[in-house]
Design a protein around this motif. Structure first.
Motif, PDB file in Angstrom:
ATOM      1  N   ASP A  46       0.760  -1.372   0.037  1.00 38.69           N
ATOM      2  CA  ASP A  46      -0.093  -0.016  -0.016  1.00 38.69           C
ATOM      3  C   ASP A  46       0.789   1.305  -0.100  1.00 38.69           C
ATOM      4  O   ASP A  46       0.633   2.157   0.939  1.00 38.69           O
ATOM      5  CB  ASP A  46      -1.034   0.055   1.226  1.00 38.69           C
ATOM      6  N   PRO A  47       1.904   1.256  -0.896  1.00 42.24           N
ATOM      7  CA  PRO A  47       2.493   2.542  -1.068  1.00 42.24           C
ATOM      8  C   PRO A  47       1.697   3.921  -1.458  1.00 42.24           C
ATOM      9  O   PRO A  47       0.763   3.678  -2.306  1.00 42.24           O
ATOM     10  CB  PRO A  47       3.834   2.239  -2.157  1.00 42.24           C
ATOM     11  N   ALA A  48       2.401   5.029  -1.047  1.00 44.36           N
ATOM     12  CA  ALA A  48       1.711   6.339  -1.195  1.00 44.36           C
ATOM     13  C   ALA A  48       2.452   6.775  -2.713  1.00 44.36           C
ATOM     14  O   ALA A  48       3.576   6.540  -2.843  1.00 44.36           O
ATOM     15  CB  ALA A  48       2.094   7.221  -0.347  1.00 44.36           C
ATOM     16  N   LEU A  49       1.717   7.193  -3.671  1.00 44.48           N
ATOM     17  CA  LEU A  49       2.303   7.697  -4.835  1.00 44.48           C
ATOM     18  C   LEU A  49       2.469   9.184  -4.924  1.00 44.48           C
ATOM     19  O   LEU A  49       1.353   9.875  -4.659  1.00 44.48           O
ATOM     20  CB  LEU A  49       1.277   7.429  -5.968  1.00 44.48           C
ATOM     21  N   VAL A  50       3.690   9.722  -5.059  1.00 39.80           N
ATOM     22  CA  VAL A  50       4.020  11.166  -5.006  1.00 39.80           C
ATOM     23  C   VAL A  50       4.705  11.346  -6.325  1.00 39.80           C
ATOM     24  O   VAL A  50       5.470  11.143  -7.058  1.00 39.80           O
ATOM     25  CB  VAL A  50       5.255  11.392  -3.828  1.00 39.80           C
ATOM     26  N   LYS A  51       3.865  12.364  -6.957  1.00 42.13           N
ATOM     27  CA  LYS A  51       4.265  13.207  -8.056  1.00 42.13           C
ATOM     28  C   LYS A  51       5.248  14.330  -7.916  1.00 42.13           C
ATOM     29  O   LYS A  51       4.612  15.303  -7.259  1.00 42.13           O
ATOM     30  CB  LYS A  51       3.070  13.621  -8.954  1.00 42.13           C
ATOM     31  N   VAL A  52       6.387  14.379  -8.507  1.00 39.53           N
ATOM     32  CA  VAL A  52       7.163  15.332  -8.313  1.00 39.53           C
ATOM     33  C   VAL A  52       7.532  16.242  -9.356  1.00 39.53           C
ATOM     34  O   VAL A  52       7.912  15.407 -10.533  1.00 39.53           O
ATOM     35  CB  VAL A  52       8.686  14.734  -7.711  1.00 39.53           C
ATOM     36  N   ALA A  53       7.276  17.338  -9.498  1.00 40.97           N
ATOM     37  CA  ALA A  53       7.704  18.399 -10.537  1.00 40.97           C
ATOM     38  C   ALA A  53       8.961  17.971 -11.014  1.00 40.97           C
ATOM     39  O   ALA A  53      10.304  18.269 -10.289  1.00 40.97           O
ATOM     40  CB  ALA A  53       7.476  19.653 -10.199  1.00 40.97           C
ATOM     41  N   GLY A  54       9.268  17.785 -12.348  1.00 40.97           N
ATOM     42  CA  GLY A  54      10.503  17.864 -13.117  1.00 40.97           C
ATOM     43  C   GLY A  54      11.146  16.455 -13.025  1.00 40.97           C
ATOM     44  O   GLY A  54      11.841  16.155 -13.743  1.00 40.97           O
ATOM     45  N   ALA A  55      10.522  15.497 -12.260  1.00 41.74           N
ATOM     46  CA  ALA A  55      11.084  14.257 -12.217  1.00 41.74           C
ATOM     47  C   ALA A  55      10.441  13.240 -13.294  1.00 41.74           C
ATOM     48  O   ALA A  55       9.334  13.703 -13.916  1.00 41.74           O
ATOM     49  CB  ALA A  55      10.405  13.532 -10.857  1.00 41.74           C
ATOM     50  N   TYR A  56      11.161  12.231 -13.834  1.00 46.38           N
ATOM     51  CA  TYR A  56      10.715  11.405 -14.989  1.00 46.38           C
ATOM     52  C   TYR A  56       9.574  10.770 -14.760  1.00 46.38           C
ATOM     53  O   TYR A  56       8.824  10.254 -15.631  1.00 46.38           O
ATOM     54  CB  TYR A  56      11.866  10.544 -15.176  1.00 46.38           C
ATOM     55  N   ALA A  57       9.347  10.272 -13.599  1.00 49.87           N
ATOM     56  CA  ALA A  57       8.152   9.378 -13.038  1.00 49.87           C
ATOM     57  C   ALA A  57       7.608   9.738 -11.671  1.00 49.87           C
ATOM     58  O   ALA A  57       8.595  10.261 -10.901  1.00 49.87           O
ATOM     59  CB  ALA A  57       8.538   7.712 -13.385  1.00 49.87           C
ATOM     60  N   PRO A  58       6.790   9.183 -11.248  1.00 50.32           N
ATOM     61  CA  PRO A  58       6.105   9.347  -9.904  1.00 50.32           C
ATOM     62  C   PRO A  58       7.228   8.575  -8.837  1.00 50.32           C
ATOM     63  O   PRO A  58       7.944   7.722  -9.321  1.00 50.32           O
ATOM     64  CB  PRO A  58       4.682   8.743  -9.965  1.00 50.32           C
ATOM     65  N   VAL A  59       6.898   8.928  -7.733  1.00 52.97           N
ATOM     66  CA  VAL A  59       7.707   8.059  -6.517  1.00 52.97           C
ATOM     67  C   VAL A  59       6.804   7.460  -5.683  1.00 52.97           C
ATOM     68  O   VAL A  59       5.934   7.823  -5.297  1.00 52.97           O
ATOM     69  CB  VAL A  59       8.420   9.313  -5.653  1.00 52.97           C
ATOM     70  N   TRP A  60       7.187   6.077  -5.463  1.00 53.94           N
ATOM     71  CA  TRP A  60       6.252   5.150  -4.648  1.00 53.94           C
ATOM     72  C   TRP A  60       6.888   5.325  -3.122  1.00 53.94           C
ATOM     73  O   TRP A  60       8.068   4.752  -2.973  1.00 53.94           O
ATOM     74  CB  TRP A  60       6.285   3.747  -5.183  1.00 53.94           C
ATOM     75  N   CYS A  61       6.360   5.711  -2.046  1.00 56.12           N
ATOM     76  CA  CYS A  61       6.955   5.631  -0.737  1.00 56.12           C
ATOM     77  C   CYS A  61       5.925   4.693   0.029  1.00 56.12           C
ATOM     78  O   CYS A  61       4.742   4.802   0.201  1.00 56.12           O
ATOM     79  CB  CYS A  61       6.794   6.815  -0.335  1.00 56.12           C
ATOM     80  N   GLU A  62       6.625   3.858   0.955  1.00 54.30           N
ATOM     81  CA  GLU A  62       6.139   3.124   1.889  1.00 54.30           C
ATOM     82  C   GLU A  62       6.170   3.863   3.218  1.00 54.30           C
ATOM     83  O   GLU A  62       7.010   4.865   3.512  1.00 54.30           O
ATOM     84  CB  GLU A  62       6.637   1.751   2.104  1.00 54.30           C
ATOM     85  N   LYS A  63       5.383   3.646   4.285  1.00 55.82           N
ATOM     86  CA  LYS A  63       5.219   4.284   5.853  1.00 55.82           C
ATOM     87  C   LYS A  63       6.789   4.069   6.233  1.00 55.82           C
ATOM     88  O   LYS A  63       6.869   5.108   7.391  1.00 55.82           O
ATOM     89  CB  LYS A  63       4.212   3.652   6.460  1.00 55.82           C
ATOM     90  N   ASP A  64       7.446   3.044   5.964  1.00 55.69           N
ATOM     91  CA  ASP A  64       8.728   3.074   6.571  1.00 55.69           C
ATOM     92  C   ASP A  64       9.688   3.826   6.020  1.00 55.69           C
ATOM     93  O   ASP A  64      10.971   3.624   6.708  1.00 55.69           O
ATOM     94  CB  ASP A  64       9.176   1.293   6.765  1.00 55.69           C
ATOM     95  N   GLY A  65       9.557   4.604   5.109  1.00 53.63           N
ATOM     96  CA  GLY A  65      10.230   5.558   4.780  1.00 53.63           C
ATOM     97  C   GLY A  65      11.145   5.078   3.338  1.00 53.63           C
ATOM     98  O   GLY A  65      12.101   5.773   2.910  1.00 53.63           O
ATOM     99  N   VAL A  66      10.838   4.205   2.964  1.00 52.75           N
ATOM    100  CA  VAL A  66      11.562   3.480   1.485  1.00 52.75           C
ATOM    101  C   VAL A  66      10.835   3.842   0.486  1.00 52.75           C
ATOM    102  O   VAL A  66       9.367   3.647   0.339  1.00 52.75           O
ATOM    103  CB  VAL A  66      11.796   1.716   1.587  1.00 52.75           C
ATOM    104  N   CYS A  67      11.513   4.612  -0.325  1.00 50.47           N
ATOM    105  CA  CYS A  67      10.683   5.234  -1.635  1.00 50.47           C
ATOM    106  C   CYS A  67      11.733   4.464  -2.868  1.00 50.47           C
ATOM    107  O   CYS A  67      12.927   4.406  -2.758  1.00 50.47           O
ATOM    108  CB  CYS A  67      10.741   6.519  -1.673  1.00 50.47           C
ATOM    109  N   VAL A  68      10.908   4.394  -3.964  1.00 51.99           N
ATOM    110  CA  VAL A  68      11.576   4.002  -5.242  1.00 51.99           C
ATOM    111  C   VAL A  68      10.815   4.611  -6.333  1.00 51.99           C
ATOM    112  O   VAL A  68       9.697   5.122  -6.321  1.00 51.99           O
ATOM    113  CB  VAL A  68      11.383   2.361  -5.214  1.00 51.99           C
TER     114      VAL A  68
END
Length: 338
Positions: A46-68
């Motif tokens: 159940d990761p959160a999807l974060v859209k970052v301006a200027g990035a190539y693609a969205p960022v997937w982040c889990e509650k433990d602080g691991v993002c990809v």
């Protein structure tokens, strides 16, 4: 009417403003394209999807602080995406480990083999220098000449990564069980130096370039470039396309000491006997591809688990390494000839 407008404006200014706290990221995993990204997202819960301006693609982040995230391939995409992540108010990356986890080519000699995993102690540019043809006016030429002493230091041709961090990553993951399969085993049999090889975890330099090269002669050039720019401290182990972009963007923000590059070998950098380099490239075969994707996740995740369990140790290791400063010796006055 004017009074109503003043009242509405007062209420608008007095209304509480929603403040969104930045996500405290502990690990930012960088992948280049979907097959590298897939194992990480597949194992998230159940990761959160974060859209970052200027990035190539969205960022997937889990509650433990691991993002990809997916940076896109090649140095420009990786550098601009990492720079966008660092500039984003949505992510707090000051204490994050940045982990490039992806596949690579590698030579069939040395300790390399398909599916093998390398933690980079250096990332070195393939592109910065002079690449020449084998012959000039029917006279033999060297295939590569490094930038000479008359050139100003660019600060992006080679990066030595945090030695304590690299050694720790290797120590923690060196016994990770790695995948192997029939495709990789069959391809190894085409190279005499690969007899009896199985995937393992090791340390070695990554050479990075946008030129997708292949062949015995160019593999030797890669060894020479790595040796020259690392002052003989590193040996060429893998060839990839993003790492100097990552390192350059992080160095500008003083975060190079937080960076690791993990590369797993999907294919050899030269054809077996009896095949041309062109034929090998045009076949688009990656005999170690399946296990390389899997092993990048296995080894990378083994160290991610360690990072999450040892935050105090990681903070000390980040702080212990001196981040090189990128210098620009050519002043504006000098550029104008004054």
């Amino acid at each position: 009417m004017k009074r109503l407008l003043h009242t509405a404006l007062f209420l608008l200014l007095a209304a509480p403003v929603a403040v969104f706290a930045a996500i405290p990221v502990k690990v930012m995993v960088l992948t280049a394209f979907p097959p590298e990204l897939a194992p990480w997202v597949k194992h998230m819960h159940d990761p959160a999807l974060v859209k970052v301006a200027g990035a190539y693609a969205p960022v997937w982040c889990e509650k433990d602080g691991v993002c990809v995230t997916e940076t896109g391939e090649a140095q420009v995409n990786s550098a601009t995406t990492v720079a966008a992540l660092l500039a984003s108010p949505q992510l707090d990356l000051k204490q994050a480990l940045f982990l490039r986890a992806g596949i690579a080519g590698g030579p069939p000699w040395g300790n390399d083999t398909l599916g093998g995993a390398y933690w980079a102690n250096w990332v070195v540019s393939w592109d910065l220098g002079h690449h020449l043809t084998a012959l000039s006016h029917d006279a033999p030429e060297p295939l590569f000449l490094p930038l000479g002493n008359d050139h100003p230091p660019l600060g992006t041709h080679a990066f030595e990564l945090n030695p304590r961090l690299v050694k720790l990553a290797y120590h923690v993951t060196r016994h990770t069980r790695l995948a192997d399969d029939a495709s990789a085993i069959a391809d190894r049999k085409l190279y005499p130096t690969q007899t009896g090889r199985t995937p393992n975890v090791a340390i070695g330099a990554t050479i990075t370039g946008d030129d997708y090269w292949s062949g015995v002669a160019l593999s030797r050039v890669a060894q020479r470039i790595v040796s020259h720019y690392s002052h003989g401290e590193a040996h060429y182990a893998t060839t990839a396309m993003e790492d100097t972009g990552d390192a350059g963007a992080l160095a500008r923000r003083g975060l190079l000491s937080h960076y690791l590059s993990l590369r797993t070998i999907s294919d050899f950098d030269q054809p077996p006997a009896g095949q041309t380099a062109a034929a090998m490239l045009l076949s688009h075969q990656y005999p170690g591809g399946h296990i390389a994707f899997e092993n990048a996740y296995r080894v990378g995740m083994a160290f991610v688990d360690y990072v999450l369990a040892h935050p105090a140790q990681m903070a000390k290791i980040y702080a212990a390494d001196t981040v090189p400063t990128v210098h620009y010796p050519l002043t504006a006055a000098a550029a104008m000839g004054k």
